[in-house]
Design a protein around this motif. Sequence first.
Motif, PDB file in Angstrom:
ATOM      1  N   ARG A  45      -4.713   1.954  -7.840  1.00  0.00           N
ATOM      2  CA  ARG A  45      -6.024   2.277  -8.479  1.00  0.00           C
ATOM      3  C   ARG A  45      -6.841   3.409  -7.478  1.00  0.00           C
ATOM      4  O   ARG A  45      -7.569   4.325  -7.982  1.00  0.00           O
ATOM      5  CB  ARG A  45      -7.005   1.100  -8.898  1.00  0.00           C
ATOM      6  N   ALA A  46      -6.936   2.796  -6.073  1.00  0.00           N
ATOM      7  CA  ALA A  46      -7.635   3.550  -5.214  1.00  0.00           C
ATOM      8  C   ALA A  46      -6.919   4.862  -4.910  1.00  0.00           C
ATOM      9  O   ALA A  46      -7.746   5.926  -4.382  1.00  0.00           O
ATOM     10  CB  ALA A  46      -7.952   2.769  -3.906  1.00  0.00           C
ATOM     11  N   LEU A  79      -1.505  -2.919  -7.543  1.00  0.00           N
ATOM     12  CA  LEU A  79      -2.705  -2.419  -8.677  1.00  0.00           C
ATOM     13  C   LEU A  79      -3.595  -1.943  -7.901  1.00  0.00           C
ATOM     14  O   LEU A  79      -4.417  -0.839  -8.120  1.00  0.00           O
ATOM     15  CB  LEU A  79      -2.848  -3.229  -9.592  1.00  0.00           C
ATOM     16  N   GLY A  80      -4.338  -2.837  -6.777  1.00  0.00           N
ATOM     17  CA  GLY A  80      -5.543  -2.259  -6.034  1.00  0.00           C
ATOM     18  C   GLY A  80      -5.326  -1.094  -5.344  1.00  0.00           C
ATOM     19  O   GLY A  80      -6.156  -0.188  -5.864  1.00  0.00           O
ATOM     20  N   PRO A  81      -4.433  -0.976  -4.452  1.00  0.00           N
ATOM     21  CA  PRO A  81      -4.270   0.222  -3.788  1.00  0.00           C
ATOM     22  C   PRO A  81      -3.728   1.416  -4.728  1.00  0.00           C
ATOM     23  O   PRO A  81      -4.093   2.493  -4.536  1.00  0.00           O
ATOM     24  CB  PRO A  81      -3.195  -0.045  -2.715  1.00  0.00           C
ATOM     25  N   TYR A 125       5.076  -5.099 -10.573  1.00  0.00           N
ATOM     26  CA  TYR A 125       3.660  -5.141 -11.132  1.00  0.00           C
ATOM     27  C   TYR A 125       3.192  -6.622 -11.011  1.00  0.00           C
ATOM     28  O   TYR A 125       2.219  -7.058 -11.326  1.00  0.00           O
ATOM     29  CB  TYR A 125       3.189  -4.237 -12.217  1.00  0.00           C
ATOM     30  N   GLU A 144      -2.805  -7.398  -8.082  1.00  0.00           N
ATOM     31  CA  GLU A 144      -3.738  -6.512  -7.180  1.00  0.00           C
ATOM     32  C   GLU A 144      -2.952  -6.187  -6.056  1.00  0.00           C
ATOM     33  O   GLU A 144      -3.717  -5.275  -5.498  1.00  0.00           O
ATOM     34  CB  GLU A 144      -4.992  -7.058  -7.188  1.00  0.00           C
ATOM     35  N   GLU A 201       1.024  -1.163  -0.006  1.00  0.00           N
ATOM     36  CA  GLU A 201       0.055   0.183   0.060  1.00  0.00           C
ATOM     37  C   GLU A 201       0.872   1.361  -0.008  1.00  0.00           C
ATOM     38  O   GLU A 201       0.544   2.129  -0.671  1.00  0.00           O
ATOM     39  CB  GLU A 201      -1.202   0.013   1.246  1.00  0.00           C
TER      40      GLU A 201
END
Length: 311
Positions: free
Chosen positions: A282-283, A278-280, A271, A275, A227
């Motif tokens: 994107r957020a 990539l998840g955090p 990468y 996710e 994160e």
Amino acid sequence: MHYIGVDSGGTKTTFTLFDDDLARVDTLRLGTTHFQQVGYDGMERLLAEGIDELVRRNDVGEFGVGFGIAGFGEEASVADRIRESVARVAGERPYTLMNDGEAALAASLALGDGIVLESGTGSIAFGICDGRVERCGGWGHQIGDEGSGWWIGKQLLAAFSRESDGRAPRGALHDVVMEGLGLAEEFDVIGYVRDDLADDRTKTAALSRLAARAAESGDPEAVAIFEAAAGELAELAVVLSRELFGRGEAGGLEGGAGEEPVAVTYAGGTYKVGELILGPLRAMLPAWCKLVDPAYDPDMGAVLLLRDRLG
């Protein structure tokens, strides 16, 4: 005519042969050609070796080369040495030379406008808007490289120390590091860092795999590392979206609400964890940015620009 795309990073160098329609014909991977790790002579030798091998085993006639070289363009003296080496390797053939981040930018966005967040052994971001290119980050591991594989590896070791002495709850990260590094005692990690890592960027970056394994097991410290890495990379995008696209400037409504979002894409080995980062990421990107999957792999970037230049 054929093309050879060279993607030179801090861990490995990928040589890819493309036909005239840019279909992949063959790929070869060698070790890093970064001048800080193998020297200028080693860089030149490995570049020539990779190109010669692709040409030999595919019986290639006329071809051009697109070089995306890590470390190029950051210091004038370094850039001059790399130019000289690349010119000797290319010989009379047409070629183009750029930083590996610029090549990733061209490939990931298919020569379109936007931003690429590159994170492998090191980290850097490039953006392009109406032909204007800017960069952010890429200061090297001794100064920055936040959000990179090297940075994640360092954070893993720090988290291990916290879990070992009770500053953080002991979780999967502790056991993953003990097993992954073959430690008999917790304090053996000190000797491992001193004698095995020995400030080697590539080896330190490889520790990010252990961080991913711990994060996938739900260790809060490991999850927080990814994160934090995403936050560092998102910050690069924020800066470039402001400098190049005027988004997020003071007085702007959500940095340009109603306009097309700035395309933000990604490249590099970090990468591969998907996710987890990539998840955090994107957020954490602002509303005026949109994370998109890369159009092509980085080894095609310099080739796209060379082909475009040659018409």
